[in-house]
Design an enzyme around this catalytic site. Structure first.
Site, PDB file in Angstrom:
ATOM      1  N   SER A 151       0.853  -1.178   0.000  1.00 11.24           N
ATOM      2  CA  SER A 151       0.000   0.000   0.000  1.00 11.24           C
ATOM      3  C   SER A 151       0.892   1.231   0.000  1.00 11.24           C
ATOM      4  CB  SER A 151      -0.856   0.045   1.277  1.00 11.24           C
ATOM      5  OG  SER A 151      -1.735  -1.048   1.346  1.00 11.24           O
ATOM      6  N   SER A 177      -3.722  -3.387  -2.543  1.00 13.20           N
ATOM      7  CA  SER A 177      -3.037  -2.169  -2.133  1.00 13.20           C
ATOM      8  C   SER A 177      -4.051  -1.177  -1.569  1.00 13.20           C
ATOM      9  CB  SER A 177      -2.342  -1.560  -3.358  1.00 13.20           C
ATOM     10  OG  SER A 177      -1.212  -0.819  -2.974  1.00 13.20           O
ATOM     11  N   ASP A 191      -4.141   2.433  -1.524  1.00 15.11           N
ATOM     12  CA  ASP A 191      -3.469   3.607  -2.090  1.00 15.11           C
ATOM     13  C   ASP A 191      -4.366   4.803  -1.832  1.00 15.11           C
ATOM     14  OD1 ASP A 191      -1.724   1.675  -2.883  1.00 15.11           O
ATOM     15  OD2 ASP A 191      -2.199   1.800  -5.013  1.00 15.11           O
TER      16      ASP A 191
END
Lengths: 393, 393, 393, 393
Positions: free
Chosen positions: D269, D307, D309
């Site tokens: 991440s 992830s 993000d």
């Protein structure tokens, strides 16, 4: 000024005249360029996704001074049909807006009903209305029994540097032509359809397409992208990681450098359409559309303020009938754990689509003698070689 | 001041003391109130949706002056488990924020991964952190093999008028208690769990629930709602279309009217959780969450500035395994043409859940002797009768 | 069948014929109806917000059987100009989609550029394209020097039950008429402009408007709303909390009850435009648009699947020049702590706008003799009286 | 296996052992790397934006086999204070989620109230709860008079490959340390604070920062970025356009290539925080957060499925007092026409922040002897040179 490198300043648009060779315009891979690590489909086009059809109506007429309504005309319309019978059999879909100075109609439906139920039409900014009306007329004429869902999808970018955009030259007949002739197979690129008068990174842009095929282990799915590329300031252009825009700018004569600066007029817009046969949900497709932004970023853009960067994605895997719809639908969805190769494919194919639009587009002279030059192959090759990427073909 | 109607002003919170009868607090329908036109499920509770479990840990301790860390304590935590094994078998889900002055953790996942993969925990504002940590601890202790997806869903509303909210009295053991004892069947309402110290429309609020069952022709699906109601200014309260808040306010003695005015402290927040066994996609569930807002609107709220009005919906119909997930999932989705009864059910059940929270909640005295009165049955009956809705039971 | 109450079944649309009195159609307050607790502005219209102009072009022509292209025609277009010079001086704005089966173009810009820079045009579904094109033509003819921002805002609802919607009868001249004649002052309601052929809660709907003025202490701001109301199933209709739709339905003869059931055709759509002179940011305006949904909820809707419920809000307080824009703008913004009365005003004015559209609209017969009846005053009065709200005027 | 290039396979993490020289770890520019065309601020750090403070608490303790609760510990927490008194004087802010498998609390507020009113705390995934609770405790202890707005902003990435993440080693004292010691000036990077145990593109990652200063003509504004970089599969890594990850992978011995493949564990991440003193509205800041995604794309990521993000941006230019707030605020906003250099700066500074995290991070061995290697300078230099970018310093 040598014969080898001569510069032209035409109506505020600077380009390397020496780049205009008689060599036919080809696709990026034909020049030896590569993008990412995945394998393209057989056509390296959005039509590698089975069932997807593309049709163009290209309108090029007249030369010389602009006379609104008369021309010169450098425009058109491009139709992407997710299925031939998309009005009757919808597909899961999604949209995303990276920057909102642009139009794509029909997105309220897409976001809430989670389907694409109409062809996607891409044209110039001023013709959104007439194309919208023509899309309804087409449905009424070709499918008179269908009386629901009057929500066409019409997107646009602005071609007013080369085209008499206010002249409203995209007529009903052009929309019918694009829809009627939409076909599978090879897709014309560059100065065609809605992309006819478009400009990318201050070089000639237009329509571009590319695809990726996942390995059998990854599901064997295909991802195809089609863009109408009309965006980017020249100095931002990056190809396969190489700062091509910056390098080409270095070679400009001093007196023209000022013209090469970032310029709102050059920012334009980009429409990206992503197709896949992977069985994605509308939410997964929304995630896919965000990856189109990542693909564009690889070509150097920071998505300028006056850009309409709007993306649409659909999956052909599940069909949602719009007539006699059963009360529940049995659908297949990809596990989210399997989605990474799809994301990667979207990034790579979007990047390549933009560069294909540029390598295929030819230098064009439009209204008031305005010329926009095609990306020059020889100079491109020289820059790529300097950056460890010789175009050996 | 008569014996019949006596008013109390306690710590800025005004209520009709005469309303505090010894009559046990019952649900809205038991008073003769009705909401909408659809039929509730057998329990008229979120647990009518098969598989959904609810557990409360209620913490009531101490009286008198606030001493941060000591109490008095009037708080708790409520757990909603969409499935007993929700950590291992996720469900499609969605969230919506009507007003953002509040918290629900875990929503980035819900929006993008389109699933609910954890229990939903609702507590007080200051305890979000400890409940979040406890949720991870629970997973580690009860499911030590599971080492992915550390993203608990913890929502909150503020109970600082009655509770030593800064004292952080919701401990790990309370979270374990709520989760371990979560059960199907009847759901305790009012001053229980996360709702213990909550206030709705300036009367005592808390946990409320309701459900609707669609006819067989409509699919026979069940929709259940659970709210933690801690919102609304008194004058806004509407019950079954009757301006109950405005009418009750008229009867206040002049000296207390000023206290009854809209007040940021009274705006509070509301968390609504919608469950259904209808096979909805995450996008359809997002549409469902927007209907929770319409249900709240029927109780009179305009969703005030300091309110955290956050909603979550899930469908139990399709299971998305989080372990050994197959590469593709076969799921059943409701045709969007069939969704209207679901929307209607969400609106009705949300409305009724809020009023259930109020009719079930009992008058409570908390920190510093602050008292919040329960909605008075007799006065309510009088107002409803004046508006053509006699509570004939 | 008595003379007093006679029922008509016309083309699937059932109404109480006895309701068609010769009494002129008036606004809801003129009938004695009330909505909420705040005070309307002097006109109780969106034009109470200084600078806001409204213009209608109404097209009513022909009778009898539908012949596509010939008529009968029952349609039009309504223009709301946030400022007379909105093309040159934009205002902060926002949009929200409660349900997405509808169209409002230009929203990508609104969401990202956070301004309204064009008039808002509301018409029928099939005329979005021609109105869009006409909006560009208007700008080109009236403001030939302006060559940027080709992004008109065109919204729609569907009037195909009464109107030859496929006949595309809204021409360029109608758009010019609506824009040229847009004015401050009283606003025509009911069967005018874009609302001409619309249906609300299975009674005749159309254009409605209302406003609220905040007290001096609250800032003295004005909030105005204009709706094109074409939504709702009859049984859902609620007026000031009274289940008017349900009650009226009870009085239908048995043989017509089946016709009164919820019906996708009756769901329609609603466009709501909120104006205020309170100095709101675009984000605050987005919050405002969500309150329009709460106002609609008070009229009983659950926002059906085939509804395009799309809202737009703008503030006239800060001007953002579109030419010679300074590099930074000094703007005034309302503290978020002061926003509650605005929210309340939006809810109340939206609710009242919808009912104004219905009380002002007259019974209309359109294509194929289809008749949609106006909300019957006498029956309405009887129902309201039964529910403690006598219409004493 | 030669002395020059030796490969290690440790717990599935493959790196080039030869890269571990004794050379001190420096910033990317100190290696001769360049990013984009704009000029960094004096510190090339988020703290170039006046008033922004950064503090780290780094926890490194123990070696050997993992014993949950005991360690080894390789974690921490990083605090970014947009202003020293951010609890009392909020700033306009916005967030954006590129991929949602992660957490950032407090975002409902940010999106709706359009401000940042708390420090931003970044830590490991399992410590979100304890850091959240500590953030409240800090406010209570340091600012006992402040009793509103209990909505801390806590973000996370997962460090469980190197750290005893389940051991919950980030204590209240660490949060206090990071907040109390937050300072202007140089910012420690790499294995510090929340970034201590993080991994980027399968090399050692962590905290990185960079900035850009606009020219006087562009407004002279500063844009600063700080990332906690814990994302990316090795083969995706791109630095200044060069496919570093792919090239380094080529040099791996055959038996370890399989280990270098994309791997969900490596996706991780990334949290990005963007600060600017340009007077941006919350909507403009939302647009800014989308450009952080474009900056990340330049480092090669396609934003993988697992992830988180998540990006946050704020502007220090306008202050929104949280106490004694005036009814209206006079604010200065940048004209949208001036925003392009800001967008470009965000893209460049985000890209450089990620690479700074990697060039500054040192090889680390954590739980169970797992080792993650730092990006090897010598190999990097060789690859860059092959691609026309010699690191001449």
């Amino acid at each position: 000024m040598t014969a080898l490198v001569r510069f032209a300043i035409v109506a505020g648009c600077v380009a390397i005249a020496g780049a205009q060779s008689s060599r036919p315009r080809v696709r990026a891979r034909d020049l030896g360029l590569t993008f990412g690590s995945m394998t393209p489909g057989p056509l390296n086009a959005i039509t590698d996704v089975a069932g997807v059809l593309v049709g163009h109506a290209t309108i090029v007429r007249g030369e010389g001074a602009l006379k609104v309504g008369d021309g010169p005309v450098r425009t058109g319309v491009t139709a992407v049909l997710p299925r031939k019978d998309i009005w009757f059999n919808a597909l899961f879909g999604a949209t995303h807006t990276l920057n909102g100075d642009g139009e794509m109609t029909g997105t309220h439906w897409v976001r809430d009903l989670e389907t694409i139920a109409h062809p996607i039409l891409v044209t110039n900014t001023a013709s959104v209305g007439s194309v919208h009306e023509a899309a309804m007329a087409y449905m009424n004429e070709r499918h008179p029994g269908r009386d629901w869902g009057f929500l066409p999808i019409v997107a646009e970018t602005w071609d007013g540097r080369l085209n008499d955009v206010r002249g409203l030259h995209v007529k009903r007949s052009h929309v019918f032509e694009a829809l009627d002739h939409a076909a599978a197979g090879r897709v014309a690129e560059g100065n065609v359809g809605g992309g006819t008068g478009m400009i990318a990174y201050a070089f000639k842009g237009g329509i571009g397409t590319a695809s990726r095929r996942l390995s059998a282990e990854e599901g064997g799915y295909t991802v195809g992208v089609l863009v109408q590329a009309n965006f980017g300031s020249r100095d931002s252009l990056v190809i396969d990681g190489v700062p091509v825009g910056r390098e080409l700018a270095k070679e400009l004569l001093p007196e023209v450098k000022a013209e090469g600066q970032p310029n709102a007029d050059h920012e334009g817009s980009v429409i990206a359409i992503v197709a896949t046969d992977a069985p994605l949900s509308s939410r997964q497709l929304e995630r896919v559309t965000r990856r189109a932004a990542l693909g564009l970023a690889r070509t150097g853009t920071y998505s300028g303020n006056t850009s309409g960067d709007i993306f649409l994605a659909f999956s052909t895997a599940n069909v949602i009938p719009q007539q006699n719809t059963p009360k529940t639908l049995n659908v297949t969805l990809l596990s989210t754990d399997e989605i990474n190769p799809i994301f990667r494919a979207v990034v790579e194919a979007t990047e390549e689509s933009v560069i294909n639009a540029m390598t295929r587009a030819e230098t064009m002279t439009g209204i008031n003698g305005n010329t926009v030059h095609a990306l020059p192959y020889d100079r491109l090759a020289a820059v790529m070689a300097r950056y460890g990427r010789p175009l050996h073909r």
